[in-house]
Enzyme design. Structure first.
Site, mmCIF file in Angstrom:
data_model
loop_
_atom_site.group_PDB
_atom_site.id
_atom_site.type_symbol
_atom_site.label_atom_id
_atom_site.label_comp_id
_atom_site.label_asym_id
_atom_site.label_seq_id
_atom_site.Cartn_x
_atom_site.Cartn_y
_atom_site.Cartn_z
ATOM 1 N N GLY A 1 0.823 -1.202 0.000
ATOM 2 C CA GLY A 1 0.000 0.000 0.000
ATOM 3 C C GLY A 1 0.850 1.241 0.000
ATOM 4 O O GLY A 1 1.754 1.373 0.832
ATOM 5 N N GLY B 1 -8.187 -6.094 4.111
ATOM 6 C CA GLY B 1 -9.246 -6.938 3.576
ATOM 7 C C GLY B 1 -10.466 -6.137 3.176
ATOM 8 O O GLY B 1 -10.390 -4.928 2.937
#
Length: 510
Positions: free
Chosen positions: A28, A102
């Protein structure tokens, strides 16, 4: 897709958390954050940007305490902004900060129940904040001034009954300890390890990938099992319990294809070895279909296809060359919002070495083909560099369906393989020949590393999702949120969002 880490140590953990996040940066690049706890008080720093840009010396001096969690984020629904940086925080009960990797598939139902029945306010559209509030509500409903490990595990068991989807979580309960848990299917990865200090005892660390433990000197103990919860209290005592009723390990196969670092081990599977086997199985398919191939050189598209490309070339008996040089200061194009930004980034990210292409029949190897934008431009780069023919192989099968468990794959209509034949895709991307990995071979490449894994989450290839609650109506809503127009609007709307919560220097991060 995001990266998470939690540490309970015997001294300040701020630098350890920072180091771990740098090792998880590939998961990320949109935002980063750390929360630590010292004598029951929480300190926080989070903002948009890379880890190296979000944290300064003044922040590290404030992030004191022997317990903490961290997060690196990329936007799973396309939206961005400082208000969506993690960890999230609620002050009741106890003060809890939470970081999540998630996606919840029953987000709408859970959000409605939180508001109408639990009377809890959610400040963003992030499912991570929803997950935090579910955990906080279940813990608060027990009515304890000081929660025991049994109370924490009871709350997590109740959370598992309420939410669906893929989630790996670390949470920090002020003055009490660090909690970690994984969804009942183990879709998103989570590992833990330990380290013995010379005088003070055992330190524990939890992270998305084992590589984060390696670089900090922690010994990998094992993966967190699907449905399992871990609680490490403020004194460093380790507690664990299975909190799900019917756990079944079904890890995401796309971690092995693209997201994870090759030096990580997930669910007992070496990502490096899995990618080697992917390349070998691709080579076997090439030899079956074109035993008299005229491939002169195999060139990987850096970086995640390099290992498979090396194995493929070796088995074919063909030269392997690094014909594409990567600019390492450009982010991963797969996770960049907006088609125009992705197109621009490919040319900025890669440059061809003409000597490796000139007059040769080149086989380009990539880990996957999602939109087709990147590979189409790279194929043209190869032709511009003088390649006689350009063949293209994918180490994974055709991606035909969106991911619903935390990977921001686009709407099905934006996937190049959706409703197209291989021949049509080949023409669309401009290759002379296109070959995909067979699904059975991909799954076998990973399963060989751990035969105990009976199933993998492979919905992007099959359209079948392991949680069993994904229907067309859900996919339609997902498509509306993930198309490029929606992402652009969401990013614009959130760019001026304010952070609410702990003391934070987000405005000073640059």
């Amino acid at each position: 897709m995001c990266g998470i880490v939690g540490i309970v140590g015997k001294s300040d953990v701020n630098l350890k958390l920072y180091g771990a996040l740098t090792m998880l940066q590939h998961r990320g690049q949109d935002a980063a954050g750390i929360v630590t706890c010292d004598k029951g008080k929480l300190a926080q720093q989070k903002a948009n940007g890379l880890v190296r840009d979000v944290f300064r010396t003044r922040h590290m001096q404030r992030l004191v305490g022997n317990m903490g969690i961290g997060h690196v984020r990329y936007p799973t629904a396309g939206s961005s902004g400082p208000a969506l940086a993690q960890p999230f925080y609620v002050n009741s009960p106890y003060g809890i900060a939470l970081a999540h990797n998630g996606n919840l598939t029953n987000l709408e139902q859970v959000s409605e129940h939180l508001y109408k029945s639990d009377l809890r306010h959610v400040n963003t559209d992030s499912d991570s904040e929803v997950l935090l509030n579910v955990f906080a509500h279940e813990l608060q409903s027990l009515g304890k001034v000081s929660p025991s490990e049994d109370d924490i595990f009871t709350a997590i068991a109740a959370l598992h009954r309420r939410v669906r989807g893929g989630y790996a979580v670390v949470a920090l309960i002020a003055g009490h300890g660090v909690v970690a848990f994984r969804d009942p299917h183990g879709i998103r990865p989570l590992v833990f390890g330990s380290r013995e200090t010379k005088k003070k005892g055992t330190e524990y660390m939890i992270a998305s990938e084992s590589v984060a433990l390696d670089v900090l000197g922690y010994t990998l103990e094992r993966d967190v099992a699907p449905g399992e919860a871990i609680f490490i209290d403020r004194d460093g005592e380790f507690h664990t319990r299975q909190c799900a009723e019917h756990p079944v390990l079904s890890p995401c196969i796309f971690e092995h294809v693209y997201f994870a670092r090759p030096d990580s081990i997930m669910d007992g599977v070496s990502v490096y070895k899995a990618r080697l086997r992917q390349g070998e199985k691709l080579a076997d398919k090439i030899l079956r279909e074109r035993p008299d191939h005229d491939i002169d050189v195999v060139i990987p598209i850096p970086d995640s296809s390099r290992v498979a490309g090396q194995a493929l070339a070796q088995r074919l008996g063909v030269k392997f060359r690094e014909g594409l040089v990567k600019n390492r200061y450009i982010g991963r194009t797969f996770i960049m919002p907006g088609q125009q930004q992705r197109k621009k980034s490919v040319r900025q990210k890669l440059n061809a070495i003409g000597l490796e292409f000139q007059g040769k029949n080149v086989m380009l190897v990539d880990d996957s083909i999602v939109r087709g934008t990147t590979c189409k431009q790279i194929i043209q780069m190869a032709r511009d560099a003088g390649a006689a023919k350009v063949y293209f192989v994918s180490a994974s099968p055709a991606v035909k369906y969106p991911n619903v468990y935390g990977i921001d794959m686009p709407a099905a209509s934006e996937l190049i393989a959706h409703a197209r034949s291989d021949a049509e895709i080949c023409r669309e991307i401009g290759a002379d020949w296109l070959l995909y990995q067979d699904l059975g071979d991909l799954l076998a490449a990973s399963a060989e590393g751990n035969p105990a894994i009976e199933t993998f989450e492979a919905g992007v290839f099959t359209g079948e999702y392991v949680t069993g609650d994904v229907d067309q109506a859900y996919l339609d809503r997902l498509a509306a949120a993930r198309n490029d127009a929606s992402k652009a609007a969401a990013s614009s709307d959130s760019s001026d969002g304010a952070l609410i919560g702990l003391h934070n220097d987000a405005s000073e991060a640059s």
